[in-house]
Design a protein around this motif. Structure first.
Motif, PDB file in Angstrom:
ATOM      1  N   LYS A   1       4.263   8.177  -0.063  1.00 50.39           N
ATOM      2  CA  LYS A   1       3.718   8.810  -1.260  1.00 50.39           C
ATOM      3  C   LYS A   1       3.312  10.248  -0.952  1.00 50.39           C
ATOM      4  O   LYS A   1       3.541  11.164  -1.749  1.00 50.39           O
ATOM      5  CB  LYS A   1       2.512   8.021  -1.776  1.00 50.39           C
ATOM      6  N   VAL A   2       2.694  10.435   0.224  1.00 48.34           N
ATOM      7  CA  VAL A   2       2.304  11.768   0.689  1.00 48.34           C
ATOM      8  C   VAL A   2       2.867  11.959   2.088  1.00 48.34           C
ATOM      9  O   VAL A   2       2.648  11.113   2.963  1.00 48.34           O
ATOM     10  CB  VAL A   2       0.776  11.945   0.712  1.00 48.34           C
ATOM     11  N   SER A   3       3.582  13.017   2.313  1.00 49.73           N
ATOM     12  CA  SER A   3       4.035  13.342   3.659  1.00 49.73           C
ATOM     13  C   SER A   3       3.366  14.644   4.094  1.00 49.73           C
ATOM     14  O   SER A   3       3.140  15.543   3.278  1.00 49.73           O
ATOM     15  CB  SER A   3       5.558  13.470   3.721  1.00 49.73           C
ATOM     16  N   VAL A   4       3.048  14.711   5.376  1.00 57.12           N
ATOM     17  CA  VAL A   4       2.390  15.885   5.954  1.00 57.12           C
ATOM     18  C   VAL A   4       3.257  16.371   7.110  1.00 57.12           C
ATOM     19  O   VAL A   4       3.515  15.622   8.057  1.00 57.12           O
ATOM     20  CB  VAL A   4       0.976  15.552   6.452  1.00 57.12           C
ATOM     21  N   LEU A   5       3.687  17.627   7.026  1.00 54.75           N
ATOM     22  CA  LEU A   5       4.551  18.210   8.057  1.00 54.75           C
ATOM     23  C   LEU A   5       3.821  19.416   8.646  1.00 54.75           C
ATOM     24  O   LEU A   5       3.638  20.436   7.986  1.00 54.75           O
ATOM     25  CB  LEU A   5       5.890  18.604   7.451  1.00 54.75           C
ATOM     26  N   LEU A   6       3.383  19.268   9.904  1.00 53.23           N
ATOM     27  CA  LEU A   6       2.467  20.227  10.514  1.00 53.23           C
ATOM     28  C   LEU A   6       3.163  21.419  11.160  1.00 53.23           C
ATOM     29  O   LEU A   6       2.797  22.572  10.922  1.00 53.23           O
ATOM     30  CB  LEU A   6       1.616  19.514  11.573  1.00 53.23           C
ATOM     31  N   ASN A   7       4.126  21.160  12.021  1.00 53.01           N
ATOM     32  CA  ASN A   7       4.777  22.228  12.780  1.00 53.01           C
ATOM     33  C   ASN A   7       5.997  21.641  13.480  1.00 53.01           C
ATOM     34  O   ASN A   7       6.108  20.423  13.641  1.00 53.01           O
ATOM     35  CB  ASN A   7       3.817  22.838  13.817  1.00 53.01           C
TER      36      ASN A   7
ATOM     37  N   ALA B   1       0.834  -1.201   0.000  1.00 51.99           N
ATOM     38  CA  ALA B   1       0.000   0.000   0.000  1.00 51.99           C
ATOM     39  C   ALA B   1       0.867   1.247   0.000  1.00 51.99           C
ATOM     40  O   ALA B   1       1.951   1.267   0.586  1.00 51.99           O
ATOM     41  CB  ALA B   1      -0.912   0.005   1.222  1.00 51.99           C
ATOM     42  N   GLU B   2       0.387   2.275  -0.665  1.00 48.32           N
ATOM     43  CA  GLU B   2       1.055   3.561  -0.570  1.00 48.32           C
ATOM     44  C   GLU B   2       0.847   4.128   0.832  1.00 48.32           C
ATOM     45  O   GLU B   2      -0.120   3.793   1.520  1.00 48.32           O
ATOM     46  CB  GLU B   2       0.513   4.522  -1.641  1.00 48.32           C
ATOM     47  N   ILE B   3       1.762   4.991   1.240  1.00 48.20           N
ATOM     48  CA  ILE B   3       1.762   5.495   2.611  1.00 48.20           C
ATOM     49  C   ILE B   3       1.561   7.001   2.620  1.00 48.20           C
ATOM     50  O   ILE B   3       2.196   7.735   1.856  1.00 48.20           O
ATOM     51  CB  ILE B   3       3.090   5.141   3.316  1.00 48.20           C
ATOM     52  N   ILE B   4       0.653   7.439   3.480  1.00 46.60           N
ATOM     53  CA  ILE B   4       0.557   8.852   3.858  1.00 46.60           C
ATOM     54  C   ILE B   4       1.159   8.944   5.251  1.00 46.60           C
ATOM     55  O   ILE B   4       0.669   8.310   6.187  1.00 46.60           O
ATOM     56  CB  ILE B   4      -0.897   9.347   3.906  1.00 46.60           C
ATOM     57  N   ALA B   5       2.220   9.695   5.418  1.00 41.66           N
ATOM     58  CA  ALA B   5       2.886   9.823   6.714  1.00 41.66           C
ATOM     59  C   ALA B   5       2.681  11.222   7.269  1.00 41.66           C
ATOM     60  O   ALA B   5       2.841  12.209   6.545  1.00 41.66           O
ATOM     61  CB  ALA B   5       4.378   9.512   6.586  1.00 41.66           C
ATOM     62  N   ILE B   6       2.335  11.291   8.534  1.00 45.54           N
ATOM     63  CA  ILE B   6       2.024  12.568   9.180  1.00 45.54           C
ATOM     64  C   ILE B   6       2.939  12.760  10.383  1.00 45.54           C
ATOM     65  O   ILE B   6       3.049  11.866  11.224  1.00 45.54           O
ATOM     66  CB  ILE B   6       0.553  12.603   9.651  1.00 45.54           C
ATOM     67  N   THR B   7       3.580  13.931  10.454  1.00 40.47           N
ATOM     68  CA  THR B   7       4.385  14.238  11.632  1.00 40.47           C
ATOM     69  C   THR B   7       4.284  15.719  11.959  1.00 40.47           C
ATOM     70  O   THR B   7       3.761  16.523  11.194  1.00 40.47           O
ATOM     71  CB  THR B   7       5.851  13.812  11.457  1.00 40.47           C
ATOM     72  N   GLY B   8       4.807  16.075  13.126  1.00 36.52           N
ATOM     73  CA  GLY B   8       4.767  17.437  13.640  1.00 36.52           C
ATOM     74  C   GLY B   8       4.884  17.382  15.154  1.00 36.52           C
ATOM     75  O   GLY B   8       4.681  16.334  15.765  1.00 36.52           O
ATOM     76  N   SER B   9       5.210  18.484  15.763  1.00 36.36           N
ATOM     77  CA  SER B   9       5.293  18.514  17.222  1.00 36.36           C
ATOM     78  C   SER B   9       3.920  18.414  17.857  1.00 36.36           C
ATOM     79  O   SER B   9       3.774  17.918  18.970  1.00 36.36           O
ATOM     80  CB  SER B   9       5.977  19.804  17.691  1.00 36.36           C
ATOM     81  N   ASN B  10       2.916  18.889  17.148  1.00 30.32           N
ATOM     82  CA  ASN B  10       1.567  18.922  17.697  1.00 30.32           C
ATOM     83  C   ASN B  10       0.552  18.678  16.584  1.00 30.32           C
ATOM     84  O   ASN B  10       0.738  19.119  15.459  1.00 30.32           O
ATOM     85  CB  ASN B  10       1.310  20.297  18.340  1.00 30.32           C
ATOM     86  N   GLY B  11      -0.509  17.940  16.906  1.00 33.66           N
ATOM     87  CA  GLY B  11      -1.610  17.761  15.966  1.00 33.66           C
ATOM     88  C   GLY B  11      -1.561  16.512  15.123  1.00 33.66           C
ATOM     89  O   GLY B  11      -2.437  16.285  14.277  1.00 33.66           O
ATOM     90  N   LYS B  12      -0.549  15.657  15.331  1.00 34.11           N
ATOM     91  CA  LYS B  12      -0.387  14.459  14.492  1.00 34.11           C
ATOM     92  C   LYS B  12      -1.605  13.536  14.573  1.00 34.11           C
ATOM     93  O   LYS B  12      -2.104  13.068  13.556  1.00 34.11           O
ATOM     94  CB  LYS B  12       0.850  13.661  14.923  1.00 34.11           C
ATOM     95  N   THR B  13      -2.044  13.267  15.789  1.00 33.90           N
ATOM     96  CA  THR B  13      -3.118  12.286  15.972  1.00 33.90           C
ATOM     97  C   THR B  13      -4.427  12.783  15.369  1.00 33.90           C
ATOM     98  O   THR B  13      -5.135  12.030  14.684  1.00 33.90           O
ATOM     99  CB  THR B  13      -3.302  11.969  17.460  1.00 33.90           C
ATOM    100  N   THR B  14      -4.754  14.044  15.609  1.00 37.24           N
ATOM    101  CA  THR B  14      -5.985  14.600  15.043  1.00 37.24           C
ATOM    102  C   THR B  14      -5.941  14.571  13.527  1.00 37.24           C
ATOM    103  O   THR B  14      -6.903  14.156  12.865  1.00 37.24           O
ATOM    104  CB  THR B  14      -6.190  16.041  15.540  1.00 37.24           C
TER     105      THR B  14
END
Length: 452
Positions: A182-188, A112-125
């Protein structure tokens, strides 16, 4: 799952147990690797070790003997919580061994392709929002990482018809070599986990690994309002999609006239969104970008945002009792998270805060205490929080022992119309095993109080 033939016949040390270590050991064993597990917890009472031994996996418990490195391993899979100062880790790196965390293993094996989410705050939401938004899409979402099932367990059952929505921490990212979502999300990026990483620069470098291996056909969704995030994005080879909760953008995600836009196309009115807190608008923007990129339907996105009220332990409404509204934000394990929780309310606040001392001062929290009339503080940081609260003009400051005592004292000092908020600004490990345990203790104490 891909074949995993690269592990067949290899010798692998799994360092540290917990959920990720056990899952990695089981998976590698099934793939034909010779696995040795080393865990600091003594064998007696170590259920995980005993279960692995029944499978024929060698387990060494109670300490981390440096002599293990005489075994000529091909890989070391390290529990994210074990620091790089650990002698075995240091020795393995000196030998030139590949030392990774289990999300690297997951990415190597996932179809499966992966969407990865990270950041100091807000990752779980953000992770939860993306997962929910994708449910009616072309690809079936699977949630994994810090928020759910261990990533390599999910990868084992993932097919090309799935998409893995993966919450990742800096600890996990630091132990990656080829990880390429495939998609990375960098919040803060905020001062957090400096006891582990040592410096802010090293923490930023760890976060940057989420996009380090991405290429032009991959996507990086990033918070253009955060200078550290923007610096990482400027060096990424991925196609970038910016988002901002504070300014109108020529492309990407932004808010104008109380409407969220993606590439100038309206998505939803902010008045229709149920999730409380201005800080959650950043999480929502990021989630919309990732979900649409991976084929989510706009109708589904709107449905989720009009019904989703939050995740457990993250600004979680518990109950209204005698005109006081109780909120559990135990997942606020750093200052930024608590700042954003405090800024979500206009009402007077009784704040419960404190926990593990990681060497931070709490000066950055001072301005956000303007609505706090009472602080109930506990744990190793109680003196530091007391000092900052006095400087901020908080009228009443009370020291408590455990959570039950803190809840009662908070209620005693509260007035009708108040918010009673657990938002510790600290990790839980000085008094509780996890932030979840701390949050559950808070919930139980509140519920007990409301039935007296």
């Amino acid at each position: 799952m891909k074949s995993g033939e690269q592990f067949n016949g290899k010798k692998v040390l799994v360092l540290g147990m917990a959920k990720s270590g056990e899952a990695a050991a089981r998976l590698l064993h099934r793939l034909g690797a010779t696995v040795i597990v080393n865990d600091a917890l003594p064998y007696e009472g170590n259920r995980q070790a005993q279960e692995l031994e029944k499978l024929g996996i060698q387990v060494i418990c109670g300490h981390h003997p440096i002599e293990l490195l005489d075994e000529s391993f091909d890989y070391v899979v390290k529990n994210p919580g074990i620091p790089y100062s650990n002698p075995i880790v240091e020795g393995a790196l000196k030998q030139g061994l590949v030392v990774v965390t289990e999300i690297e293993l997951a990415s190597m094996l996932s179809e499966a392709e992966i969407i990865a989410i990270t950041g100091s705050n807000g990752k779980t939401t953000t992770t939860t929002l993306i997962y929910e938004m994708l449910k009616d899409g072309i690809l079936q979402p699977l949630i994994a990482g810090n928020i759910g099932t261990v990533a390599c367990e999910v990868a084992e059952n993932a097919t090309e018809n799935h998409v893995m929505v993966l919450e990742v921490s800096s600890f996990q990212l630091l132990g990656t070599e080829q990880f390429r979502p495939k998609v990375s999300v960098l919040l803060n990026i905020f001062d957090a986990h400096l006891d582990y990483h040592g410096t802010k620069d090293e923490y930023v470098e760890a976060k940057a690994k989420i996009t380090a291996n991405q290429q032009k056909d991959d996507i990086l969704i990033f918070n253009t309002d955060d200078k550290f995030v923007s610096q990482i994005a400027s060096k990424s080879k991925a196609t970038t999609i910016p988002f901002s909760a504070n300014q109108r953008l020529t492309e990407g995600l932004f808010i104008e006239n109380e409407t969220i836009y993606f590439n100038k196309q309206p998505i939803i009115q902010t008045s229709e969104i149920v999730l409380p807190g201005a800080h959650n608008l950043e999480n929502i923007l990021a989630a919309i970008g990732a979900a649409i990129t991976m084929g989510a339907k706009q109708e589904r996105i709107k449905d989720v945002l009009m019904t989703f009220s939050g995740v457990e332990h993250r600004l979680q409404f518990i109950l209204d009792f005698n005109g006081r509204r109780f909120y559990n934000d135990s997942k606020a394990t750093n200052i930024l998270a608590s700042k954003k929780a405090l800024e979500a309310f206009d009402q007077p606040i009784v704040l419960l805060a404190g926990g593990l001392d990681r060497g931070n001062n709490f000066d950055d929290l001072r301005a956000s205490l303007k609505n706090v009339h009472t602080l109930v503080t506990f744990g190793q940081t109680k003196d530091k929080l007391t000092k900052v609260a006095k400087e901020a003009g908080v009228k009443s400051i009370i020291v408590a022992d455990l959570m039950e005592d803190a809840v009662q004292k908070a209620f005693d000092q509260s007035n009708e119309g108040d918010v009673i908020l657990l938002s510790p600004a600290c990790a839980s490990w000085d008094q509780y095993k996890t932030f979840e345990e701390r949050g559950e203790r808070f919930i139980n104490a509140v519920q007990k109080l409301s039935t007296i």
